[in-house]
Enzyme design. Structure first.
Site, PDB file in Angstrom:
ATOM      1  N   CYS A 184     -15.310 -14.708 -54.520  1.00 64.24           N
ATOM      2  CA  CYS A 184     -16.741 -14.852 -54.276  1.00 64.24           C
ATOM      3  C   CYS A 184     -17.055 -16.323 -53.988  1.00 64.24           C
ATOM      4  O   CYS A 184     -16.171 -17.173 -53.988  1.00 64.24           O
ATOM      5  CB  CYS A 184     -17.533 -14.353 -55.485  1.00 64.24           C
ATOM      6  SG  CYS A 184     -17.396 -15.412 -56.933  1.00 64.24           S
ATOM      7  N   CYS A 216     -15.990 -18.598 -56.791  1.00 59.17           N
ATOM      8  CA  CYS A 216     -14.524 -18.738 -56.832  1.00 59.17           C
ATOM      9  C   CYS A 216     -14.072 -19.783 -55.813  1.00 59.17           C
ATOM     10  O   CYS A 216     -13.190 -20.602 -56.087  1.00 59.17           O
ATOM     11  CB  CYS A 216     -13.838 -17.414 -56.507  1.00 59.17           C
ATOM     12  SG  CYS A 216     -14.128 -16.085 -57.670  1.00 59.17           S
ATOM     13  N   ARG A 241     -12.068 -23.405 -56.111  1.00 62.59           N
ATOM     14  CA  ARG A 241     -10.933 -23.822 -55.284  1.00 62.59           C
ATOM     15  C   ARG A 241     -11.184 -25.200 -54.674  1.00 62.59           C
ATOM     16  O   ARG A 241     -10.282 -26.024 -54.600  1.00 62.59           O
ATOM     17  CB  ARG A 241     -10.686 -22.814 -54.160  1.00 62.59           C
ATOM     18  CG  ARG A 241     -10.167 -21.496 -54.637  1.00 62.59           C
ATOM     19  CD  ARG A 241      -9.968 -20.558 -53.474  1.00 62.59           C
ATOM     20  NE  ARG A 241      -9.569 -19.234 -53.949  1.00 62.59           N
ATOM     21  CZ  ARG A 241      -9.191 -18.259 -53.149  1.00 62.59           C
ATOM     22  NH1 ARG A 241      -9.154 -18.445 -51.842  1.00 62.59           N
ATOM     23  NH2 ARG A 241      -8.841 -17.093 -53.650  1.00 62.59           N
ATOM     24  N   CYS A 257     -24.976 -13.837 -54.289  1.00 68.12           N
ATOM     25  CA  CYS A 257     -24.527 -15.159 -53.862  1.00 68.12           C
ATOM     26  C   CYS A 257     -25.248 -15.522 -52.570  1.00 68.12           C
ATOM     27  O   CYS A 257     -25.716 -14.654 -51.845  1.00 68.12           O
ATOM     28  CB  CYS A 257     -23.021 -15.147 -53.567  1.00 68.12           C
ATOM     29  SG  CYS A 257     -22.002 -14.700 -54.966  1.00 68.12           S
ATOM     30  N   CYS A 290     -20.248 -11.963 -56.226  1.00 66.64           N
ATOM     31  CA  CYS A 290     -20.353 -12.714 -57.474  1.00 66.64           C
ATOM     32  C   CYS A 290     -20.667 -11.764 -58.625  1.00 66.64           C
ATOM     33  O   CYS A 290     -21.450 -10.827 -58.473  1.00 66.64           O
ATOM     34  CB  CYS A 290     -21.450 -13.764 -57.381  1.00 66.64           C
ATOM     35  SG  CYS A 290     -21.080 -15.106 -56.245  1.00 66.64           S
TER      36      CYS A 290
END
Length: 177
Positions: free
Chosen positions: A41, A44, A48, A107, A133
Site C-alpha cells: 500500500c 508500505c 521502503r 490511501c 491501506c
C-alpha cells in the site's frame, strides 16, 4: 557503550552493516510483494523509501567514515529517513487498527515522496503502491507487517540517537586497543 559506538562510527564496516541491514529489509519487502503476492500500500511504499534513505546514509558513511563532515551528512540522512519511516509506520499501525475496528480509510491516489522525488515513476517495481491501506495480509508472532516495521524503525531511531550522542564522547587514543 557510547565510546564503542564512537569508534565504530569511524569504521567503514559499521556503515556498511547499516547499509546491508537496510538492503536486506528492502529485499524482504520485494520478496513479500513478488513471491508471496502481498501488494504494497501507499504507507508500505513510504517505509521502503525511508529504508532507501537508511541504505543511502550507510553508503555515504562508507565513503569516508573518518571525516566528521561525511559522518554528519550520513547521520542527518539517517535521522531524517528513520524519523519519517517511524512516523509513517506508526500511522500505518493506526490505520490498520482503524480498519480492523470497522472504520474506513483510503490511501491517497498518488504517492508524495520527500523532495517531490517521483520514485514511483523511476522504480515502479519497488515504489508503486498497488495494495489497500489497513489490510492485514501477513503476521508473524502475532504482529502485523506495519507493527514489525514500526519496531524496525524504533531500533534504527535508537541507533541514530546513540550515534549522535557518541559523536560528542571523547575517544582516548590507545594504540594497544
Amino acid at each position: 557503550m557510547l565510546v564503542i559506538l564512537a569508534k565504530w562510527s569511524k569504521q567503514r564496516w559499521a556503515w556498511g552493516l547499516l547499509a546491508f541491514s537496510a538492503l536486506v529489509l528492502l529485499l524482504a519487502a520485494l520478496y513479500f510483494q513478488y513471491q508471496m503476492n502481498l501488494a504494497p500500500c501507499m504507507l508500505c511504499v513510504y517505509a521502503r523509501a525511508a529504508l532507501t534513505g537508511v541504505l543511502l546514509a550507510g553508503l555515504i558513511g562508507m565513503l569516508s567514515p573518518k571525516s566528521g563532515l561525511v559522518r554528519s551528512i550520513a547521520w542527518l540522512l539517517l535521522a531524517t529517513s528513520v524519523g519519517w519511516g517511524l512516523l509513517n509506520s506508526h500511522e500505518h499501525v493506526q490505520v490498520e487498527l482503524l480498519v480492523q475496528s470497522g472504520g474506513l480509510y483510503t490511501c491517497s491516489l498518488f504517492p508524495e515522496f520527500p523532495l517531490g522525488l517521483p520514485l514511483d515513476s523511476w522504480l515502479p517495481a519497488v515504489f508503486n503502491p498497488t495494495g489497500m491501506c489497513g489490510e492485514v495480509a501477513w503476521s508473524f508472532l502475532g504482529l502485523s507487517m506495519p507493527e514489525w516495521t514500526r519496531i524496525i524503525f524504533v531500533i534504527y531511531s535508537l541507533l541514530s540517537l546513540m550515534l549522535l550522542f557518541s559523536q560528542f564522547k571523547k575517544v582516548k587514543y590507545n594504540p594497544y586497543d
